[in-house]
Scaffold this motif. Structure first.
Motif, mmCIF file in Angstrom:
data_model
loop_
_atom_site.group_PDB
_atom_site.id
_atom_site.type_symbol
_atom_site.label_atom_id
_atom_site.label_comp_id
_atom_site.label_asym_id
_atom_site.label_seq_id
_atom_site.Cartn_x
_atom_site.Cartn_y
_atom_site.Cartn_z
ATOM 1 N N HIS A 63 0.799 -1.233 0.000
ATOM 2 C CA HIS A 63 0.000 0.000 0.000
ATOM 3 C C HIS A 63 0.829 1.280 0.000
ATOM 4 N N ASP A 64 2.013 1.256 0.590
ATOM 5 C CA ASP A 64 2.859 2.456 0.645
ATOM 6 C C ASP A 64 4.175 2.291 -0.110
ATOM 7 N N LEU A 65 4.309 1.255 -0.926
ATOM 8 C CA LEU A 65 5.595 0.989 -1.567
ATOM 9 C C LEU A 65 6.066 2.151 -2.432
ATOM 10 N N VAL A 66 5.141 2.902 -3.008
ATOM 11 C CA VAL A 66 5.544 4.044 -3.840
ATOM 12 C C VAL A 66 6.366 5.062 -3.065
ATOM 13 N N GLU A 67 6.229 5.068 -1.735
ATOM 14 C CA GLU A 67 6.938 6.056 -0.928
ATOM 15 C C GLU A 67 8.455 5.854 -0.944
ATOM 16 N N GLN A 81 3.736 9.190 -10.086
ATOM 17 C CA GLN A 81 5.024 9.118 -10.772
ATOM 18 C C GLN A 81 5.889 7.997 -10.190
ATOM 19 N N ALA A 82 5.839 7.841 -8.861
ATOM 20 C CA ALA A 82 6.609 6.773 -8.215
ATOM 21 C C ALA A 82 6.091 5.402 -8.637
ATOM 22 N N HIS A 83 4.785 5.287 -8.757
ATOM 23 C CA HIS A 83 4.188 4.023 -9.215
ATOM 24 C C HIS A 83 4.628 3.691 -10.630
ATOM 25 N N GLU A 84 4.644 4.687 -11.498
ATOM 26 C CA GLU A 84 5.071 4.463 -12.875
ATOM 27 C C GLU A 84 6.529 4.016 -12.933
ATOM 28 N N ARG A 85 7.332 4.563 -12.041
ATOM 29 C CA ARG A 85 8.743 4.168 -11.998
ATOM 30 C C ARG A 85 8.880 2.705 -11.559
ATOM 31 N N ILE A 86 8.127 2.311 -10.542
ATOM 32 C CA ILE A 86 8.157 0.925 -10.080
ATOM 33 C C ILE A 86 7.687 -0.011 -11.189
ATOM 34 N N LYS A 87 6.638 0.385 -11.884
ATOM 35 C CA LYS A 87 6.115 -0.423 -12.986
ATOM 36 C C LYS A 87 7.161 -0.591 -14.079
#
Length: 209
Positions: free
Chosen positions: A77-81, A106-112
């Protein structure tokens, strides 16, 4: 039956990269503290707390929910942080909330981009959680808002004092968040909301700054 893919050099490299990401996740500090009132809670502390509390609470009060899904949502749930940091929301306005949402996107897109080709479960689960389409997702997101209250109740608001939050600000923030929750994803999560209110009541009566 779907054929199991081979473990390749890329798989190993991405596994190592994921391990490094999780170590970095554990260095993200939050406003809340440990029960000593000194050491700040990290994102991994918060994630483990939410995962265990959510599954235990659901087992008793929401037994119809899928605890496997609850655990998965809590884990990510907070991994984007890890890439955008934790945002202090105790006193935050609408504009800052919008900026927070954009940073997290933006952080989610980077993880993806970094892990999607090898480990798609990560971004797919984040997306499923953020869609709030299931009661499990709404339950976890609502209960997540109760977790800081555990720390504040154990420390009489030590983390809040470090931020210079006044009692007036605290009461307004709690009231505003309750309205936002009831008006959005927590509309059907009465038990999680009730637990949040009870935890807040423990420290807010004693809190003064």
């Amino acid at each position: 039956m779907k054929k199991t893919p081979k473990i390749t050099k890329t798989t190993v490299e991405k596994t190592l990269a994921l391990g490094k990401l999780i170590f970095a996740f554990g260095r993200i500090q939050r406003a809340a503290t440990h029960e000593d009132g000194v050491r700040h809670e990290t994102d991994t502390d918060h994630t483990v707390m939410l995962g265990i509390v959510a599954c235990a609470f659901a087992d008793v009060f929401e037994p119809h929910l899928d605890r496997g899904k609850i655990a998965q949502f809590a884990l990510i749930h907070d991994l984007v942080e890890v890439y955008c940091g934790d945002t202090k929301t105790i006193v935050i306005n609408h504009e800052e909330l919008s900026k927070k949402a954009e940073r997290e996107h933006q952080a989610h897109e980077r993880i993806k981009k970094e892990f999607g080709a090898v480990y798609p479960w990560i971004h797919q689960t984040i997306e499923e959680y953020e869609s709030l389409a299931t009661p499990e997702a709404r339950f976890v997101k609502t209960l997540d808002k109760a977790m800081p209250a555990i720390s504040y109740a154990l420390t009489n608001g030590a983390g809040l004092r470090k931020l210079g939050i006044t009692r007036k600000q605290l009461l307004k923030s709690d009231s505003d968040q309750e309205k936002r929750l009831r008006g959005t994803y927590a509309h059907d999560q009465k038990n999680a909301l009730a637990l949040r209110r009870l935890l807040i009541g423990i420290y807010s009566k004693k809190y003064a700054h």
